[in-house]
Design an enzyme around this catalytic site. Structure first.
Site, mmCIF file in Angstrom:
data_model
loop_
_atom_site.group_PDB
_atom_site.id
_atom_site.type_symbol
_atom_site.label_atom_id
_atom_site.label_comp_id
_atom_site.label_asym_id
_atom_site.label_seq_id
_atom_site.Cartn_x
_atom_site.Cartn_y
_atom_site.Cartn_z
ATOM 1 N N ILE A 120 51.525 -52.037 -17.330
ATOM 2 C CA ILE A 120 50.684 -52.516 -17.296
ATOM 3 C C ILE A 120 50.981 -53.417 -16.155
ATOM 4 O O ILE A 120 51.684 -54.634 -16.714
ATOM 5 C CB ILE A 120 49.976 -52.662 -18.538
ATOM 6 C CG1 ILE A 120 50.707 -51.429 -19.348
ATOM 7 C CG2 ILE A 120 48.672 -52.813 -18.308
ATOM 8 C CD1 ILE A 120 49.054 -50.212 -19.098
ATOM 9 N N ASP A 177 52.693 -69.169 -34.144
ATOM 10 C CA ASP A 177 53.570 -68.532 -34.225
ATOM 11 C C ASP A 177 53.861 -66.595 -34.946
ATOM 12 O O ASP A 177 53.735 -67.298 -36.641
ATOM 13 C CB ASP A 177 54.523 -68.788 -33.519
ATOM 14 C CG ASP A 177 56.417 -67.634 -33.961
ATOM 15 O OD1 ASP A 177 55.957 -66.901 -33.626
ATOM 16 O OD2 ASP A 177 57.286 -68.780 -33.182
ATOM 17 N N LYS A 225 60.271 -51.466 -30.399
ATOM 18 C CA LYS A 225 59.014 -51.121 -30.206
ATOM 19 C C LYS A 225 59.296 -49.109 -30.561
ATOM 20 O O LYS A 225 57.909 -48.963 -31.416
ATOM 21 C CB LYS A 225 58.416 -50.973 -29.026
ATOM 22 C CG LYS A 225 58.531 -52.050 -28.185
ATOM 23 C CD LYS A 225 57.274 -52.713 -28.892
ATOM 24 C CE LYS A 225 57.014 -54.151 -27.464
ATOM 25 N NZ LYS A 225 55.830 -54.585 -28.086
ATOM 26 N N TYR A 258 64.933 -54.831 -27.131
ATOM 27 C CA TYR A 258 63.480 -54.878 -27.275
ATOM 28 C C TYR A 258 62.795 -53.315 -27.583
ATOM 29 O O TYR A 258 61.784 -53.412 -28.373
ATOM 30 C CB TYR A 258 63.003 -54.568 -25.456
ATOM 31 C CG TYR A 258 61.948 -54.384 -25.287
ATOM 32 C CD1 TYR A 258 61.019 -55.960 -25.121
ATOM 33 C CD2 TYR A 258 61.106 -53.300 -24.969
ATOM 34 C CE1 TYR A 258 58.975 -55.659 -24.876
ATOM 35 C CE2 TYR A 258 59.612 -53.056 -24.167
ATOM 36 C CZ TYR A 258 58.967 -54.134 -24.794
ATOM 37 O OH TYR A 258 58.031 -54.151 -24.328
ATOM 38 N N SER A 279 55.238 -49.369 -27.464
ATOM 39 C CA SER A 279 55.937 -50.271 -25.486
ATOM 40 C C SER A 279 56.173 -48.128 -25.348
ATOM 41 O O SER A 279 56.396 -47.215 -26.218
ATOM 42 C CB SER A 279 56.921 -50.524 -25.522
ATOM 43 O OG SER A 279 57.486 -50.267 -24.322
ATOM 44 N N ALA A 323 46.671 -62.769 -27.863
ATOM 45 C CA ALA A 323 45.334 -62.228 -27.316
ATOM 46 C C ALA A 323 45.316 -63.544 -25.803
ATOM 47 O O ALA A 323 44.034 -63.452 -25.191
ATOM 48 C CB ALA A 323 44.248 -61.778 -27.639
#
Ligand code: NAP
Length: 251
Positions: A189, A63, A160, A156, A143, A13
């Protein structure tokens, strides 16, 4: 004030989408534990924003791929803010590597953070909340790449899409015990992660042409969807994944 009085732990965040979620959560009345892995000053800045809205905030380093770190994050939040009502599994990393060049280390680190990380975070949170008989909500941040193929993302994209399966399966097990589980898939984004795309005259126009809204999104536009899923207004919503992508996945 859809989240009035609720306590949220948001992973990753300190920047980007996680920061956007934290801002909206504070404006909707939630106290926020701001997780980060290295950017302590940025996390402090997000906490200051939350406090400026009259809510409480702490920063919790750790982490998400390391269970001991996760246990410490959850413990500190519970002790310093109170019992967690909402967990947002937002922390993630992206690298772009052609499939034939991917190394074991690259695959392992990325999948550890993006797909395995939400597992200890969720398990530690759920274990404690359920033991105390508390209701709650988890939102995973997936994603657009759960739905679209982009080059160099063979490591990746599965993380997702995998979050959708994690969402459904966790929902089946923990919703009967009081914890709803949903997933938000952001499109393009504007954050540090996508800065290079936003600055690429070769790539950006082709991507924007596929986005019905015609522009990149802002972190707060993801935050509003996450806030809805996390609120009591979404009390009958669980096991769902939604794209917040300006219409990209649908084209
Ligand atoms: P970002 O700007 O690069 O920020 C990443 C955040 O995750 C930072 O707060 C970072 O902390 C934290 N983080 C990274 N590794 C971590 C770890 N191992 N443990 C705890 N925190 C960690 O990324 P973003 O664009 O906001 O992306 C946020 C999430 O949205 C990710 O899951 C990403 O895959 C997903 N997403 C982004 C987009 C997009 O267009 N931006 C699109 C689809 C999905 P530090 O600041 O301490 O490094």
């Amino acid at each position: 004030m859809r989240l009035k009085g609720k306590i949220a732990l948001i992973t990753g965040a300190s920047r980007g989408i996680g920061r956007g979620i934290a801002e909206i959560f504070a404006e909707e009345g939630a106290d926020v534990a701001v997780n980060y892995v290295s950017a302590a000053a940025k996390a402090d800045d997000v906490a200051a924003y939350v406090r400026s809205k009259g809510r409480r905030a702490i920063t919790v380093p750790g982490d998400v791929a390391v269970r001991a770190d996760v246990e410490s994050m959850v413990e500190r939040t519970w002790k310093e803010l109170g019992p967690i009502d909402i967990l947002v599994n937002n922390a993630g990393i992206e690298t772009i590597v052609p499939f034939l060049e991917l190394t074991d280390d690259q695959w392992t680190r990325l999948t550890d953070v993006n797909l395995r990380g939400p597992w200890p975070c969720s398990q530690v949170y759920c274990g404690r909340a359920i033991a105390e008989g508390r209701k709650g909500s988890i939102v995973h941040i997936g994603s657009i790449q759960a739905a679209k193929v982009l080059p160099g993302r063979t490591h990746y994209a599965p993380t997702k899409l995998g979050l959708e399966a994690l969402t459904r399966n966790m929902s089946a097990e923990v919703t009967p015990l009081g914890i709803r589980v949903n997933c938000v898939h952001p499109g393009l984004i504007e954050t540090d992660m996508t800065d290079w795309v936003m600055k690429s005259p070769d790539l950006l126009p082709g991507i924007l042409a596929q986005i019905s809204v015609g522009r990149a999104g802002q972190p707060r536009e993801v935050g509003t969807a996450v806030a809805y899923f996390s609120s009591d207004e979404a009390s009958y919503l669980t096991g769902q994944s939604i794209h917040v992508d300006g219409g990209w996945a649908g084209k």
